[in-house]
Enzyme design. Structure first.
Site, short mmCIF file in Angstrom:
data_model
loop_
_atom_site.label_atom_id
_atom_site.label_comp_id
_atom_site.label_asym_id
_atom_site.label_seq_id
_atom_site.Cartn_x
_atom_site.Cartn_y
_atom_site.Cartn_z
CE LYS A 68 -4.35 -1.70 0.67
NZ LYS A 68 -4.29 -2.95 1.42
CD GLU A 91 -10.12 4.21 0.81
OE1 GLU A 91 -9.86 5.40 0.58
OE2 GLU A 91 -9.49 3.27 0.29
CB SER A 142 0.10 -8.13 -1.04
OG SER A 142 -0.77 -8.98 -0.31
C1 LIG Z 1 -5.16 -4.06 1.24
C2 LIG Z 1 -4.41 -5.30 1.04
C3 LIG Z 1 -4.72 -6.20 -0.01
C4 LIG Z 1 -5.88 -6.03 -0.94
O1 LIG Z 1 -5.82 -4.91 -1.75
P1 LIG Z 1 -5.50 -4.97 -3.31
O2 LIG Z 1 -5.80 -3.60 -3.77
O3 LIG Z 1 -6.40 -6.01 -3.94
O4 LIG Z 1 -4.06 -5.35 -3.46
C5 LIG Z 1 -3.91 -7.31 -0.18
N1 LIG Z 1 -2.88 -7.56 0.64
C6 LIG Z 1 -2.56 -6.74 1.67
C7 LIG Z 1 -1.41 -7.09 2.55
C8 LIG Z 1 -3.32 -5.59 1.90
O5 LIG Z 1 -3.00 -4.78 2.92
#
Ligand SMILES: *Cc1c(COP(=O)(O)O)cnc(C)c1O
Length: 410
Positions: free
Chosen positions: A100, A122, A389
């Site tokens: 993010k 948000e 992620s």
């Molecule tokens: C917010 C989040 C997601 C989901 O968001 P995408 O926009 O689909 O990438 C996935 N993994 C993590 C660790 C997140 O914080």
């Protein structure tokens, strides 16, 4: 070998000037926001073509966020499964713990360039709020984060983190008191304060130009991965796998590879407790075309078009709609979609922790659970890259409680 069933793709031709990816995307907002969105698009396009902005962004992505991130060979998971090689793109190693920050940092820089002194955002689980609060603290901008009252209770540590970094966290008490309501409140604030305020939207979703802009800010994930796998293996991977909430980490990894049509790409949604009404957030398993929060896309809705309640073990995937670019490439057959259930995720979460010494975010574990399944089906010379992620520190208490409930507290 190229896949003849997939038509040729020009990834830069989308979206069109109106923000459409085929029938998906667009700008479905009140008139009072049109000027702000147009101003944002112009500022973004100018910044994109400005070498000084790009150099500044690159500098902060390195020094503040910690790029580039490693492409890590998960050797013990690979041996455990006994199939294709599994590589993890380590976005969990970034500052504030998830991908993010790529987008939050870039949008805050853009807002500064536009002369906006006030930032709003948000947040659901709090990851995007924390990333935005960190970027605002670094550049000395006022920061207001809207968060559902239920989410604030579930993620009280992230609320504290944001407040520590100087952000004001405003509780949203409407509806289900979660992410969807927080987005509504942020949009309402933006309409009122548009002159001095920029809205940092947290995923590849919403009205144009957000889906495109957020995608572009995450393209660095795929750019790095492509270079890294070439250096490591001397070739491109066979498959890419990423979890999909709004779709930002997935499109960030996939985008550089869209035209390499021999590479299979799979987005993994939240299967929750199974594909029954209100028990999941797998938009491609039961959703259909509709409009939500500025965007036309696939969404979970009833026969009257009312948004269905959703469920996932991971707050970051718990949303009724999916980014328009994913809906488009799903329709074209370029990106496939699967889902992982809460139980599969819980098992993969423990396996990755035990075999690799890496505690993944529950969101990312959806990608991992599916990668383990696919690796088992493939021969050893094949290569999979999965997007890790985010890190799972935020989730350990929840997992502890879930495991305790399963074993009856023993
Ligand atoms: C917010 C989040 C997601 C989901 O968001 P995408 O926009 O689909 O990438 C996935 N993994 C993590 C660790 C997140 O914080």
């Amino acid at each position: 070998m190229s896949n003849a069933s997939v038509p040729k793709i020009d990834r830069f031709s989308l979206p069109d000037a109106g923000g459409h990816f085929g029938v998906y995307g667009g700008v479905y907002v009140p008139e009072t926001l049109m000027t702000a969105l147009q101003e944002l698009e112009q500022a973004y396009e100018a910044a994109k073509n400005d070498p000084q902005f790009q150099a500044e962004l690159k500098h902060h992505l390195k020094e503040f966020a910690g790029r580039p991130t490693e492409l890590y060979f998960a050797e013990r998971l690979t041996n455990h499964v006994g199939g294709a090689k599994i590589y993890l793109k380590r976005e969990d190693l970034l500052h504030t713990g998830a991908h993010k920050i790529n987008n939050a940092l870039a949008q805050v820089l853009l807002a500064r360039r536009m002369g906006k002194k006030r930032i709003i955002a948000e947040t659901g689980a709090g990851q995007h709020g924390v990333a935005t609060a960190a970027a605002c603290a670094k550049f000395g901008l006022e920061c207001v984060v809207y968060m559902g009252a239920v989410d604030m209770e579930r993620q009280s540590l992230n609320v504290f983190r944001m407040r520590l970094m100087g952000a004001e966290v405003r509780a949203v008490d409407a509806g289900q008191k979660t992410l969807k309501e927080a987005v509504n409140e942020a949009l309402r604030d933006w309409v009122t304060n548009v002159r001095n305020t920029h809205y940092v939207l947290g995923t590849a979703y919403g009205p144009h130009p957000y889906p495109k802009m957020v995608r572009d800010f995450h393209r660095v994930i795929g750019l790095e991965a492509k270079e890294q796998i070439r250096a490591r293996e001397g070739r491109l991977p066979d498959e890419l796998i990423a979890c999909v909430g709004g779709g930002s980490n997935a499109i960030g990894l996939f985008f550089e590879f869209l035209e390499d049509t021999e590479i299979r790409m799979t987005g993994v949604e939240a299967g929750g407790r199974g594909i029954r009404r209100g028990e999941h957030a797998a938009r491609f398993a039961g959703g259909r075309l509709g409009v939500l929060q500025g965007c036309k896309t696939f969404l979970l809705q009833d026969s009257d078009g009312q948004i269905e309640p959703t469920h996932s073990v991971s707050a970051g995937l718990d949303y009724a709609a999916v980014g328009p670019e994913h809906a488009f490439y799903h329709e074209r057959g370029r990106i496939e979609f699967a889902y992982a259930t809460d139980d599969e995720v819980l098992a993969a979460f423990q396996l990755c922790s035990r075999l690799e010494g890496i505690i993944p975010a529950l969101e990312s574990t959806h990608a991992l659970a599916y990668a383990l399944k696919r690796a088992k089906e493939l021969p050893k010379e094949k290569i999979i890259i999965a997007s890790l992620s985010g890190r799972g520190d935020k989730d350990v208490q929840q997992v502890q409680a879930m495991l305790a409930a399963k074993t009856g507290g023993k």
